[in-house]
Design a protein around this motif. Structure first.
Motif, PDB file in Angstrom:
ATOM      1  N   SER A  99       0.869  -1.052   0.137  1.00  0.00           N
ATOM      2  CA  SER A  99      -0.013  -0.188  -0.002  1.00  0.00           C
ATOM      3  C   SER A  99       0.889   1.243  -0.139  1.00  0.00           C
ATOM      4  O   SER A  99       0.284   2.441  -0.049  1.00  0.00           O
ATOM      5  CB  SER A  99      -0.990   0.022   1.257  1.00  0.00           C
ATOM      6  N   ASN A 103      -2.050   6.874  -1.524  1.00  0.00           N
ATOM      7  CA  ASN A 103      -2.477   7.972  -0.497  1.00  0.00           C
ATOM      8  C   ASN A 103      -4.034   7.161   0.240  1.00  0.00           C
ATOM      9  O   ASN A 103      -4.218   6.182  -0.506  1.00  0.00           O
ATOM     10  CB  ASN A 103      -2.785   9.280  -0.867  1.00  0.00           C
ATOM     11  N   GLU A 104      -4.533   7.787   1.183  1.00  0.00           N
ATOM     12  CA  GLU A 104      -5.669   6.937   2.011  1.00  0.00           C
ATOM     13  C   GLU A 104      -6.665   6.730   0.773  1.00  0.00           C
ATOM     14  O   GLU A 104      -7.489   5.776   0.844  1.00  0.00           O
ATOM     15  CB  GLU A 104      -6.222   7.751   3.061  1.00  0.00           C
ATOM     16  N   ALA A 105      -7.172   7.881   0.201  1.00  0.00           N
ATOM     17  CA  ALA A 105      -8.209   7.877  -1.009  1.00  0.00           C
ATOM     18  C   ALA A 105      -7.871   6.947  -1.935  1.00  0.00           C
ATOM     19  O   ALA A 105      -8.876   6.030  -2.213  1.00  0.00           O
ATOM     20  CB  ALA A 105      -8.594   9.300  -1.556  1.00  0.00           C
ATOM     21  N   LEU A 107      -5.965   4.255  -1.812  1.00  0.00           N
ATOM     22  CA  LEU A 107      -5.917   2.875  -1.037  1.00  0.00           C
ATOM     23  C   LEU A 107      -7.243   2.349  -1.097  1.00  0.00           C
ATOM     24  O   LEU A 107      -7.534   0.944  -1.299  1.00  0.00           O
ATOM     25  CB  LEU A 107      -5.072   2.907   0.247  1.00  0.00           C
ATOM     26  N   VAL A 108      -8.258   3.275  -0.676  1.00  0.00           N
ATOM     27  CA  VAL A 108      -9.663   2.821  -0.688  1.00  0.00           C
ATOM     28  C   VAL A 108     -10.056   2.460  -2.017  1.00  0.00           C
ATOM     29  O   VAL A 108     -10.586   1.176  -2.096  1.00  0.00           O
ATOM     30  CB  VAL A 108     -10.669   3.722  -0.273  1.00  0.00           C
ATOM     31  N   GLN A 111      -8.367  -1.163  -2.961  1.00  0.00           N
ATOM     32  CA  GLN A 111      -9.150  -2.074  -2.234  1.00  0.00           C
ATOM     33  C   GLN A 111     -10.402  -2.580  -2.776  1.00  0.00           C
ATOM     34  O   GLN A 111     -10.707  -3.678  -2.903  1.00  0.00           O
ATOM     35  CB  GLN A 111      -9.228  -1.826  -0.722  1.00  0.00           C
TER      36      GLN A 111
END
Length: 172
Positions: A99, A103-105, A107-108, A111
């Motif tokens: 990962s 970045n967080e967005a 990564l969502v 997934q």
């Protein structure tokens, strides 16, 4: 002011794919209109050659791919559909459990994409990734989700499927 225009123009491909997805998903099943396209078709064999590596773009595209082999008109054909997907280029980063590049967005989205691929594998879709692409993109083969089968050269796979009669669909 110029920065606002740049921001808008960077979003155009995402907006385009999202709009196409929304239009395709809004078509009622009875209004699909495949009478001409599927006339006389017994086999629905397709290989998707995918290099698109933007996590926000691949999710809507893959939902449409999934819809294509799940369409009632396709399911009603004499033979079950055969679908293969061969990954090469930037998309191989989205197949990894690493990962760090996201970045967080993002990564969502990655997934969600991997969850779609896992379901596709359960549906019987063949999923392959090119080892040349993994090496070229700096992705460790050991981090690739287990649903994806590595092949030495993805182009050999695409050509092989094509020679077996599969329709080739490119998603650059």
């Amino acid at each position: 002011m110029m920065a606002n225009y740049r921001s808008i123009f960077r979003r155009i491909p995402r907006i385009f794919f999202a709009a196409v997805y929304m239009v395709l998903m809004s078509v009622p099943a009875g209004a699909a209109g495949y009478d001409n396209a599927l006339k006389g078709v017994k086999n629905y064999d397709a290989v998707y050659e995918v290099s698109q590596g933007d996590p926000k773009v691949v999710n809507p595209v893959f939902l449409v791919i999934k819809n294509s082999y799940e369409a009632p008109e396709v399911k009603a054909l004499a033979k079950d559909p055969n679908i293969a997907i061969v990954f090469h280029g930037p998309v191989v980063k989205l197949l990894s459990t690493d990962s760090a590049p996201f970045n967080e967005a993002e990564l969502v989205e990655v997934q969600k994409f991997q969850a779609t691929l896992k379901q596709m594998k359960k549906d019987g879709v063949t999923l392959e990734v090119c080892r040349f692409a993994l090496k070229g993109m700096g992705v460790d083969e050991a981090t690739i989700i287990p649903e994806i089968d590595p092949v030495d050269n993805g182009f050999v796979s695409v050509i092989g499927y094509q020679m077996q009669g599969y329709a080739v669909v490119r998603i650059p």
